[in-house]
Enzyme design. Structure first.
Site, PDB file in Angstrom:
ATOM      1  N   SER A 152     -10.054   0.122  -0.275  1.00 55.33           N
ATOM      2  CA  SER A 152     -10.316   0.727   1.032  1.00 55.33           C
ATOM      3  C   SER A 152     -11.526   1.658   1.041  1.00 55.33           C
ATOM      4  N   TYR A 182     -16.779  -4.109   2.276  1.00 57.36           N
ATOM      5  CA  TYR A 182     -15.452  -3.756   2.786  1.00 57.36           C
ATOM      6  C   TYR A 182     -15.293  -4.195   4.242  1.00 57.36           C
ATOM      7  N   THR A 195      -9.995  -2.157  10.923  1.00 54.17           N
ATOM      8  CA  THR A 195     -10.733  -0.888  10.802  1.00 54.17           C
ATOM      9  C   THR A 195     -11.951  -0.809  11.714  1.00 54.17           C
ATOM     10  N   LYS A 226     -12.737  -6.986   5.734  1.00 55.59           N
ATOM     11  CA  LYS A 226     -11.755  -6.615   6.762  1.00 55.59           C
ATOM     12  C   LYS A 226     -11.899  -7.492   8.014  1.00 55.59           C
ATOM     13  N   ARG A 243      -4.602  12.127   1.891  1.00 55.55           N
ATOM     14  CA  ARG A 243      -5.862  11.396   1.765  1.00 55.55           C
ATOM     15  C   ARG A 243      -6.348  11.420   0.318  1.00 55.55           C
ATOM     16  N   ALA A 257      -5.296  -2.452   0.327  1.00 52.60           N
ATOM     17  CA  ALA A 257      -6.703  -2.887   0.361  1.00 52.60           C
ATOM     18  C   ALA A 257      -7.472  -2.120  -0.695  1.00 52.60           C
ATOM     19  N   GLY A 291       0.815  -1.227   0.000  1.00 57.42           N
ATOM     20  CA  GLY A 291       0.000   0.000   0.000  1.00 57.42           C
ATOM     21  C   GLY A 291       0.839   1.263   0.000  1.00 57.42           C
ATOM     22  N   GLY A 304      -0.645   4.526  -1.266  1.00 60.47           N
ATOM     23  CA  GLY A 304      -1.804   5.068  -0.560  1.00 60.47           C
ATOM     24  C   GLY A 304      -1.410   6.079   0.507  1.00 60.47           C
ATOM     25  N   GLN A 305      -2.419   6.587   1.194  1.00 61.52           N
ATOM     26  CA  GLN A 305      -2.189   7.605   2.227  1.00 61.52           C
ATOM     27  C   GLN A 305      -1.230   7.113   3.318  1.00 61.52           C
ATOM     28  N   LEU A 360      -1.620  -8.291  -4.045  1.00 65.96           N
ATOM     29  CA  LEU A 360      -2.165  -9.114  -2.950  1.00 65.96           C
ATOM     30  C   LEU A 360      -2.964 -10.312  -3.456  1.00 65.96           C
ATOM     31  N   GLU A 366     -14.657   0.176  10.749  1.00 68.53           N
ATOM     32  CA  GLU A 366     -15.818  -0.233   9.949  1.00 68.53           C
ATOM     33  C   GLU A 366     -16.306  -1.625  10.350  1.00 68.53           C
TER      34      GLU A 366
HETATM   35  P1  NAP Z   1      -5.524   3.939   0.428  1.00 73.03           P
HETATM   36  O1  NAP Z   1      -4.975   5.316   0.386  1.00 73.03           O
HETATM   37  O2  NAP Z   1      -6.804   3.651  -0.272  1.00 73.03           O
HETATM   38  O3  NAP Z   1      -4.392   2.942  -0.139  1.00 73.03           O
HETATM   39  C1  NAP Z   1      -4.703   1.616  -0.488  1.00 73.03           C
HETATM   40  C2  NAP Z   1      -3.460   0.966  -1.073  1.00 73.03           C
HETATM   41  O4  NAP Z   1      -3.772  -0.386  -1.425  1.00 73.03           O
HETATM   42  C3  NAP Z   1      -2.941   1.631  -2.342  1.00 73.03           C
HETATM   43  O5  NAP Z   1      -1.532   1.774  -2.231  1.00 73.03           O
HETATM   44  C4  NAP Z   1      -3.262   0.620  -3.445  1.00 73.03           C
HETATM   45  O6  NAP Z   1      -2.324   0.627  -4.478  1.00 73.03           O
HETATM   46  C5  NAP Z   1      -3.136  -0.680  -2.666  1.00 73.03           C
HETATM   47  N1  NAP Z   1      -3.782  -1.809  -3.321  1.00 73.03           N
HETATM   48  C6  NAP Z   1      -5.073  -1.897  -3.740  1.00 73.03           C
HETATM   49  N2  NAP Z   1      -5.280  -3.095  -4.318  1.00 73.03           N
HETATM   50  C7  NAP Z   1      -4.110  -3.784  -4.248  1.00 73.03           C
HETATM   51  C8  NAP Z   1      -3.699  -5.077  -4.661  1.00 73.03           C
HETATM   52  N3  NAP Z   1      -4.535  -5.925  -5.287  1.00 73.03           N
HETATM   53  N4  NAP Z   1      -2.419  -5.471  -4.429  1.00 73.03           N
HETATM   54  C9  NAP Z   1      -1.552  -4.619  -3.827  1.00 73.03           C
HETATM   55  N5  NAP Z   1      -1.874  -3.370  -3.435  1.00 73.03           N
HETATM   56  C10 NAP Z   1      -3.151  -2.958  -3.625  1.00 73.03           C
HETATM   57  O7  NAP Z   1      -5.710   3.461   1.949  1.00 73.03           O
HETATM   58  P2  NAP Z   1      -5.187   4.163   3.303  1.00 73.03           P
HETATM   59  O8  NAP Z   1      -6.147   5.218   3.700  1.00 73.03           O
HETATM   60  O9  NAP Z   1      -3.747   4.476   3.150  1.00 73.03           O
HETATM   61  O10 NAP Z   1      -5.388   2.978   4.335  1.00 73.03           O
HETATM   62  C11 NAP Z   1      -4.373   2.009   4.551  1.00 73.03           C
HETATM   63  C12 NAP Z   1      -5.012   0.737   5.080  1.00 73.03           C
HETATM   64  O11 NAP Z   1      -5.659   1.009   6.319  1.00 73.03           O
HETATM   65  C13 NAP Z   1      -6.086   0.139   4.181  1.00 73.03           C
HETATM   66  O12 NAP Z   1      -6.011  -1.260   4.318  1.00 73.03           O
HETATM   67  C14 NAP Z   1      -7.390   0.648   4.772  1.00 73.03           C
HETATM   68  O13 NAP Z   1      -8.437  -0.228   4.466  1.00 73.03           O
HETATM   69  C15 NAP Z   1      -7.040   0.638   6.237  1.00 73.03           C
HETATM   70  N6  NAP Z   1      -7.734   1.634   7.061  1.00 73.03           N
HETATM   71  C16 NAP Z   1      -7.727   2.945   6.705  1.00 73.03           C
HETATM   72  C17 NAP Z   1      -8.329   3.873   7.525  1.00 73.03           C
HETATM   73  C18 NAP Z   1      -8.330   5.338   7.161  1.00 73.03           C
HETATM   74  O14 NAP Z   1      -9.113   6.088   7.767  1.00 73.03           O
HETATM   75  N7  NAP Z   1      -7.471   5.783   6.248  1.00 73.03           N
HETATM   76  C19 NAP Z   1      -8.939   3.463   8.732  1.00 73.03           C
HETATM   77  C20 NAP Z   1      -8.897   2.112   9.078  1.00 73.03           C
HETATM   78  C21 NAP Z   1      -8.275   1.205   8.248  1.00 73.03           C
HETATM   79  P3  NAP Z   1      -2.621   0.999  -6.035  1.00 73.03           P
HETATM   80  O15 NAP Z   1      -1.870   2.256  -6.303  1.00 73.03           O
HETATM   81  O16 NAP Z   1      -2.035  -0.171  -6.743  1.00 73.03           O
HETATM   82  O17 NAP Z   1      -4.100   1.122  -6.203  1.00 73.03           O
HETATM   83  O1  G4F Z   2     -14.760   9.413   3.883  1.00 73.00           O
HETATM   84  P1  G4F Z   2     -15.550   8.177   3.777  1.00 73.00           P
HETATM   85  O2  G4F Z   2     -15.655   7.560   2.432  1.00 73.00           O
HETATM   86  O3  G4F Z   2     -14.937   7.191   4.859  1.00 73.00           O
HETATM   87  P2  G4F Z   2     -15.529   5.882   5.574  1.00 73.00           P
HETATM   88  O4  G4F Z   2     -16.647   5.290   4.822  1.00 73.00           O
HETATM   89  O5  G4F Z   2     -15.788   6.244   6.991  1.00 73.00           O
HETATM   90  O6  G4F Z   2     -14.285   4.881   5.458  1.00 73.00           O
HETATM   91  C1  G4F Z   2     -12.969   5.305   5.765  1.00 73.00           C
HETATM   92  O7  G4F Z   2     -12.709   5.074   7.133  1.00 73.00           O
HETATM   93  C2  G4F Z   2     -12.743   3.682   7.525  1.00 73.00           C
HETATM   94  C3  G4F Z   2     -12.467   3.633   9.030  1.00 73.00           C
HETATM   95  O8  G4F Z   2     -13.658   3.828   9.731  1.00 73.00           O
HETATM   96  C4  G4F Z   2     -11.682   2.948   6.742  1.00 73.00           C
HETATM   97  F1  G4F Z   2     -11.648   1.646   7.134  1.00 73.00           F
HETATM   98  C5  G4F Z   2     -11.973   3.057   5.263  1.00 73.00           C
HETATM   99  O9  G4F Z   2     -10.922   2.407   4.534  1.00 73.00           O
HETATM  100  C6  G4F Z   2     -12.005   4.535   4.869  1.00 73.00           C
HETATM  101  O10 G4F Z   2     -10.709   5.054   5.012  1.00 73.00           O
HETATM  102  O11 G4F Z   2     -17.034   8.434   4.295  1.00 73.00           O
HETATM  103  C7  G4F Z   2     -17.279   8.978   5.585  1.00 73.00           C
HETATM  104  C8  G4F Z   2     -18.753   9.326   5.717  1.00 73.00           C
HETATM  105  C9  G4F Z   2     -19.712   8.203   5.341  1.00 73.00           C
HETATM  106  O12 G4F Z   2     -20.753   8.175   6.276  1.00 73.00           O
HETATM  107  C10 G4F Z   2     -20.260   8.625   3.985  1.00 73.00           C
HETATM  108  O13 G4F Z   2     -21.566   8.142   3.714  1.00 73.00           O
HETATM  109  O14 G4F Z   2     -19.033  10.401   4.822  1.00 73.00           O
HETATM  110  C11 G4F Z   2     -20.256  10.135   4.152  1.00 73.00           C
HETATM  111  N1  G4F Z   2     -20.258  10.879   2.895  1.00 73.00           N
HETATM  112  C12 G4F Z   2     -21.144  11.883   2.592  1.00 73.00           C
HETATM  113  N2  G4F Z   2     -20.919  12.346   1.368  1.00 73.00           N
HETATM  114  C13 G4F Z   2     -19.438  10.730   1.851  1.00 73.00           C
HETATM  115  C14 G4F Z   2     -19.834  11.652   0.884  1.00 73.00           C
HETATM  116  N3  G4F Z   2     -18.383   9.898   1.667  1.00 73.00           N
HETATM  117  C15 G4F Z   2     -17.704  10.001   0.480  1.00 73.00           C
HETATM  118  N4  G4F Z   2     -16.630   9.194   0.288  1.00 73.00           N
HETATM  119  N5  G4F Z   2     -18.077  10.892  -0.500  1.00 73.00           N
HETATM  120  C16 G4F Z   2     -19.144  11.740  -0.348  1.00 73.00           C
HETATM  121  O15 G4F Z   2     -19.476  12.517  -1.251  1.00 73.00           O
END
Ligand code: NAP
Ligand code: G4F
Length: 345
Positions: free
Chosen positions: A82, A153, A125, A157, A188, A80, A8, A11-12, A57, A127
């Site tokens: 994600s 998702y 997560t 997870k 992000r 993931a 990843g 990603g962020q 993956l 979620e």
């Molecule tokens: P992100 O920005 O969406 O990054 C996801 C990464 O996964 C990207 O580098 C993507 O690479 C890679 N990926 C997708 N499909 C793949 C595959 N088949 N094989 C290998 N790599 C692949 O996610 P993030 O926000 O950094 O989050 C990091 C992790 O924490 C994720 O697992 C997410 O579900 C989890 N998480 C995030 C949050 C949050 O709030 N950010 C909270 C809880 C858990 P490509 O460039 O190849 O697409």
């Molecule tokens: O920013 P979101 O897409 O994040 P969400 O669904 O909370 O998921 C993120 O956090 C999870 C941890 O709790 C991670 F596991 C997951 O990988 C990801 O990083 O949406 C947040 C909220 C939701 O309730 C959604 O319905 O914002 C609401 N929302 C309202 N308008 C929107 C929008 N979400 C998105 N993406 N785009 C909109 O226009």
């Protein structure tokens, strides 16, 4: 020098973690997928010290090769599908990558790490909790709270979470799960609501956009800063024993509050009119800045997420530094800088 393998990296969290591990003196390997990953050159420029290995993956043999090449002490699985909304559109791919992909990686570690020395981090997560009425967080979800995922998702997870625990219990792996609540920042993706809003607010300030279309404004999230959260991931792998840890701020806010604060950063005060799925946010000059659009609503929503990070604070000595207001400000300021035309001297 310790060696880490990150999935990843594009990603962020991958970007924040690479920076942190580099500062700590690690040799860093990362997998990157695809013949022409559009984010590859950006990663190469920003993180010239990271050794990139082609792997996916969903391709078990590529993960075995990645392990053989990197011979890491620590593996951080951040890869993931994600995006929760997207997972409803492609549930099977989400299961393959976000769920079974973790099994593929654990197997690659088990098969190559004959001395059982590798420490593994799984990106679990909030979620997985789901936020349903019977499963309200109270003082905040913790490591012992009930799971009830509300999206493909979240379900994928949860499989990944339990298979990681199973490999720990079955094979004695040092495998930990960070149950992370939403964390955001300047890295992000634009498809997530916070960055979508801050980027649009910057464009509105610069006059290149007029309004934003959003979905559900009433859901609540526990939002922290990604830079703080990767520090917690690293701390989990420095413990003698593996485990589960919630990383969260202990505060929850609606999407509406995030939007209001982001607009306040550019001097616009929103008032709201309408209800249900037809809501508009209007600024003090009478210009509509927020419209709702049903395409951004999800088939099932997680209404509220609130985390209790007491265990991480006590055992890991971890605490978030950036608060909610600080996060919004940081993101808006970054996006104004990013969207501003290059200043010629
Ligand atoms: P992100 O920005 O969406 O990054 C996801 C990464 O996964 C990207 O580098 C993507 O690479 C890679 N990926 C997708 N499909 C793949 C595959 N088949 N094989 C290998 N790599 C692949 O996610 P993030 O926000 O950094 O989050 C990091 C992790 O924490 C994720 O697992 C997410 O579900 C989890 N998480 C995030 C949050 C949050 O709030 N950010 C909270 C809880 C858990 P490509 O460039 O190849 O697409
Ligand atoms: O920013 P979101 O897409 O994040 P969400 O669904 O909370 O998921 C993120 O956090 C999870 C941890 O709790 C991670 F596991 C997951 O990988 C990801 O990083 O949406 C947040 C909220 C939701 O309730 C959604 O319905 O914002 C609401 N929302 C309202 N308008 C929107 C929008 N979400 C998105 N993406 N785009 C909109 O226009």
């Amino acid at each position: 020098m310790k060696k880490a393998l990150i999935t990843g990296i594009t990603g962020q969290d991958g970007g924040h973690l690479a920076t942190l591990l580099h500062e700590k003196g690690y040799e860093i390997y990362a997998i990157i997928r695809g013949q022409q990953n559009p984010r590859r050159s950006q990663v190469e420029q920003e993180f010239p010290y990271v050794h990139l290995i082609e792997a996916d993956l969903t391709d078990p043999s590529s993960l075995v090769r990645a392990m053989q090449t990197a011979e890491p002490d620590e593996v951080y699985n951040l890869a993931a599908i994600s995006h929760v909304g997207y997972s409803f559109k492609d549930p099977q791919l989400t299961a393959d990558v976000t769920g079974k992909g973790v099994l593929n990686l654990l197997e690659a570690i088990r098969l190559t790490d004959t001395n059982n020395k590798v420490r593994f981090y799984q990106a679990s997560t909030s979620e997985m909790f789901g936020g349903l009425d019977y499963n309200r967080p109270g003082a905040g979800y913790d490591e012992d709270s009930l799971f009830h995922p509300r999206s493909p998702y979240g379900v994928a997870k949860l499989y990944a979470h339990w298979i990681t625990r199973n490999y720990r219990e079955s094979y004695g792996m040092h495998a930990s799960c960070g149950i992370l609540f939403n964390h955001e920042g300047e890295r992000r993706g634009l498809e997530f609501v916070t960055r979508k809003v801050t980027n649009a607010v910057a464009r509105i300030k610069l006059g290149t956009q007029e309004y934003i279309e959003l979905g559900n404004l009433e859901s609540k999230r526990d939002w922290g800063y990604a830079g703080d959260y990767v520090e917690g991931m690293w701390r989990m792998l420095q413990q003698d024993k593996p485990g589960e840890y919630v990383l969260a701020t202990g505060e929850t806010h609606t999407i509406r509050e995030f939007v209001e604060l982001a607009f306040a950063e550019i001097g616009l005060k929103l008032t709201w009119r309408g209800e249900a799925e037809k809501i508009e946010g209007v600024d003090q000059n009478g210009v509509v800045r927020i419209k709702t659009n049903p395409i951004f609503y999800r088939p099932a929503e997680v209404d509220i997420l609130l985390g209790n990070p007491a265990k991480a604070e006590k055992v890991l000595g971890w605490k978030r530094k950036v608060d909610f207001r600080g996060l919004v400000k940081l993101m808006v300021e970054h996006d104004i800088e990013l969207e501003s035309p290059v200043k010629l001297i």
